[in-house]
Design a protein around this motif. Structure first.
Motif, PDB file in Angstrom:
ATOM      1  N   VAL A   1       0.852  -1.178   0.000  1.00  0.00           N
ATOM      2  CA  VAL A   1       0.000   0.000   0.000  1.00  0.00           C
ATOM      3  C   VAL A   1       0.895   1.239   0.000  1.00  0.00           C
ATOM      4  O   VAL A   1       1.883   1.284   0.730  1.00  0.00           O
ATOM      5  CB  VAL A   1      -0.977  -0.017   1.199  1.00  0.00           C
ATOM      6  CG1 VAL A   1      -0.239  -0.041   2.538  1.00  0.00           C
ATOM      7  CG2 VAL A   1      -1.914   1.174   1.148  1.00  0.00           C
ATOM      8  N   GLN A   2       0.562   2.212  -0.854  1.00  0.00           N
ATOM      9  CA  GLN A   2       1.308   3.479  -0.877  1.00  0.00           C
ATOM     10  C   GLN A   2       0.593   4.484   0.019  1.00  0.00           C
ATOM     11  O   GLN A   2      -0.642   4.543   0.026  1.00  0.00           O
ATOM     12  CB  GLN A   2       1.381   4.033  -2.302  1.00  0.00           C
ATOM     13  CG  GLN A   2       2.256   3.232  -3.246  1.00  0.00           C
ATOM     14  CD  GLN A   2       1.542   2.011  -3.798  1.00  0.00           C
ATOM     15  OE1 GLN A   2       0.391   2.097  -4.201  1.00  0.00           O
ATOM     16  NE2 GLN A   2       2.219   0.877  -3.780  1.00  0.00           N
ATOM     17  N   LEU A   3       1.373   5.262   0.766  1.00  0.00           N
ATOM     18  CA  LEU A   3       0.809   6.199   1.728  1.00  0.00           C
ATOM     19  C   LEU A   3       1.232   7.623   1.395  1.00  0.00           C
ATOM     20  O   LEU A   3       2.393   7.868   1.039  1.00  0.00           O
ATOM     21  CB  LEU A   3       1.270   5.840   3.143  1.00  0.00           C
ATOM     22  CG  LEU A   3       0.952   4.425   3.615  1.00  0.00           C
ATOM     23  CD1 LEU A   3       1.547   4.165   4.984  1.00  0.00           C
ATOM     24  CD2 LEU A   3      -0.544   4.169   3.627  1.00  0.00           C
ATOM     25  N   CYS A  21      -3.625  10.667   6.176  1.00  0.00           N
ATOM     26  CA  CYS A  21      -2.763   9.683   5.517  1.00  0.00           C
ATOM     27  C   CYS A  21      -3.632   8.896   4.557  1.00  0.00           C
ATOM     28  O   CYS A  21      -4.432   8.064   4.989  1.00  0.00           O
ATOM     29  CB  CYS A  21      -2.114   8.777   6.543  1.00  0.00           C
ATOM     30  SG  CYS A  21      -1.077   7.482   5.835  1.00  0.00           S
ATOM     31  N   GLY A  23      -4.230   6.178   1.718  1.00  0.00           N
ATOM     32  CA  GLY A  23      -3.646   4.963   1.173  1.00  0.00           C
ATOM     33  C   GLY A  23      -4.115   4.727  -0.249  1.00  0.00           C
ATOM     34  O   GLY A  23      -5.225   5.101  -0.625  1.00  0.00           O
ATOM     35  N   PHE A  28      -6.650   0.056   2.405  1.00  0.00           N
ATOM     36  CA  PHE A  28      -5.981   0.458   3.633  1.00  0.00           C
ATOM     37  C   PHE A  28      -6.655  -0.143   4.859  1.00  0.00           C
ATOM     38  O   PHE A  28      -6.023  -0.388   5.865  1.00  0.00           O
ATOM     39  CB  PHE A  28      -5.959   1.987   3.703  1.00  0.00           C
ATOM     40  CG  PHE A  28      -4.956   2.576   4.643  1.00  0.00           C
ATOM     41  CD1 PHE A  28      -4.824   3.953   4.747  1.00  0.00           C
ATOM     42  CD2 PHE A  28      -4.136   1.794   5.431  1.00  0.00           C
ATOM     43  CE1 PHE A  28      -3.889   4.532   5.610  1.00  0.00           C
ATOM     44  CE2 PHE A  28      -3.202   2.346   6.304  1.00  0.00           C
ATOM     45  CZ  PHE A  28      -3.088   3.720   6.391  1.00  0.00           C
ATOM     46  N   TYR A  31      -5.126  -3.015   6.723  1.00  0.00           N
ATOM     47  CA  TYR A  31      -3.834  -2.803   7.367  1.00  0.00           C
ATOM     48  C   TYR A  31      -3.995  -2.005   8.656  1.00  0.00           C
ATOM     49  O   TYR A  31      -4.877  -1.144   8.761  1.00  0.00           O
ATOM     50  CB  TYR A  31      -2.888  -2.024   6.433  1.00  0.00           C
ATOM     51  CG  TYR A  31      -2.511  -2.781   5.192  1.00  0.00           C
ATOM     52  CD1 TYR A  31      -3.362  -2.824   4.097  1.00  0.00           C
ATOM     53  CD2 TYR A  31      -1.299  -3.464   5.117  1.00  0.00           C
ATOM     54  CE1 TYR A  31      -3.021  -3.532   2.950  1.00  0.00           C
ATOM     55  CE2 TYR A  31      -0.947  -4.168   3.980  1.00  0.00           C
ATOM     56  CZ  TYR A  31      -1.817  -4.197   2.906  1.00  0.00           C
ATOM     57  OH  TYR A  31      -1.472  -4.900   1.780  1.00  0.00           O
ATOM     58  N   GLY A  33      -2.738   1.025  10.900  1.00  0.00           N
ATOM     59  CA  GLY A  33      -2.132   2.304  10.570  1.00  0.00           C
ATOM     60  C   GLY A  33      -1.487   2.922  11.794  1.00  0.00           C
ATOM     61  O   GLY A  33      -1.851   2.581  12.928  1.00  0.00           O
ATOM     62  N   ASN A  76     -10.248   5.339   2.474  1.00  0.00           N
ATOM     63  CA  ASN A  76      -8.901   4.746   2.527  1.00  0.00           C
ATOM     64  C   ASN A  76      -7.917   5.673   3.230  1.00  0.00           C
ATOM     65  O   ASN A  76      -6.764   5.807   2.796  1.00  0.00           O
ATOM     66  CB  ASN A  76      -8.407   4.438   1.112  1.00  0.00           C
ATOM     67  CG  ASN A  76      -7.975   2.995   0.946  1.00  0.00           C
ATOM     68  OD1 ASN A  76      -8.409   2.106   1.669  1.00  0.00           O
ATOM     69  ND2 ASN A  76      -7.109   2.747  -0.029  1.00  0.00           N
ATOM     70  N   THR A  77      -8.365   6.289   4.305  1.00  0.00           N
ATOM     71  CA  THR A  77      -7.583   7.328   4.959  1.00  0.00           C
ATOM     72  C   THR A  77      -7.568   7.148   6.475  1.00  0.00           C
ATOM     73  O   THR A  77      -8.589   6.764   7.058  1.00  0.00           O
ATOM     74  CB  THR A  77      -8.145   8.718   4.608  1.00  0.00           C
ATOM     75  OG1 THR A  77      -8.105   8.888   3.190  1.00  0.00           O
ATOM     76  CG2 THR A  77      -7.333   9.829   5.257  1.00  0.00           C
ATOM     77  N   ALA A  97       2.033   1.784   7.838  1.00  0.00           N
ATOM     78  CA  ALA A  97       1.059   0.702   7.806  1.00  0.00           C
ATOM     79  C   ALA A  97       1.778  -0.643   7.886  1.00  0.00           C
ATOM     80  O   ALA A  97       2.945  -0.765   7.485  1.00  0.00           O
ATOM     81  CB  ALA A  97       0.207   0.776   6.537  1.00  0.00           C
ATOM     82  N   TYR A 114       5.243  -0.138   5.540  1.00  0.00           N
ATOM     83  CA  TYR A 114       4.925   0.886   4.556  1.00  0.00           C
ATOM     84  C   TYR A 114       4.947   2.254   5.228  1.00  0.00           C
ATOM     85  O   TYR A 114       4.398   2.431   6.317  1.00  0.00           O
ATOM     86  CB  TYR A 114       3.542   0.623   3.942  1.00  0.00           C
ATOM     87  CG  TYR A 114       3.396  -0.765   3.383  1.00  0.00           C
ATOM     88  CD1 TYR A 114       2.730  -1.763   4.100  1.00  0.00           C
ATOM     89  CD2 TYR A 114       3.938  -1.090   2.138  1.00  0.00           C
ATOM     90  CE1 TYR A 114       2.610  -3.040   3.596  1.00  0.00           C
ATOM     91  CE2 TYR A 114       3.810  -2.369   1.629  1.00  0.00           C
ATOM     92  CZ  TYR A 114       3.142  -3.334   2.356  1.00  0.00           C
ATOM     93  OH  TYR A 114       3.026  -4.598   1.859  1.00  0.00           O
TER      94      TYR A 114
END
Length: 125
Positions: A1-3, A21, A23, A28, A31, A33, A76-77, A97, A114
């Motif tokens: 996952v990119q953050l 943040c 994702g 997300f 995961y 966080g 997704n935040t 994450a 991540y």
């Protein structure tokens, strides 16, 4: 996952600020966080985390009572709401994450796979 972390800025002591943040790439919500921060000349330190899906948040002693972590899975935040900021809160804030077990999401830098790029929070006195 990119953050992707955002929301930092220059505020005065006593002010509030909310960091985000976002994702991407994966869901997300699947995961855990977390938020970390790193002040100049200091090691990166854990601020707080939130467990995957609808899991609960947990905090460092310095964050309890002033900071709140929440997540919006539809967006997704993960968020970090910071209240009553002081100059000691000045730092670059990073989101992170991992996919560790729900029961042991982790507190240490090495527990998190991540990382976002960081957002600078400066609190003036």
């Amino acid at each position: 996952v990119q953050l992707q972390a955002s929301g930092g800025g220059l505020v005065q002591a006593g002010d509030s600020l909310r960091l985000s943040c976002a994702g991407s790439g994966r869901t997300f919500a699947n995961y855990n966080g977390a938020w970390f921060r790193q002040a100049p000349g200091k090691e990166r330190e854990f601020v707080g985390g939130i467990r995957r899906s609808g899991g609960s948040a947990y905090y460092s002693d310095s964050a309890k009572g002033r900071f709140t972590i929440s997540r919006n899975n539809a967006k997704n935040t993960v968020y970090l709401q910071m209240n009553n900021l002081s100059p000691e809160d000045t730092a670059v804030y990073y989101c992170a994450a991992n996919a560790r077990p729900f029961s042991d999401p982790g507190y240490n830098v090495g527990d998190w796979i991540y990382w976002g790029q960081g957002t600078l929070v400066t609190v003036s006195s």
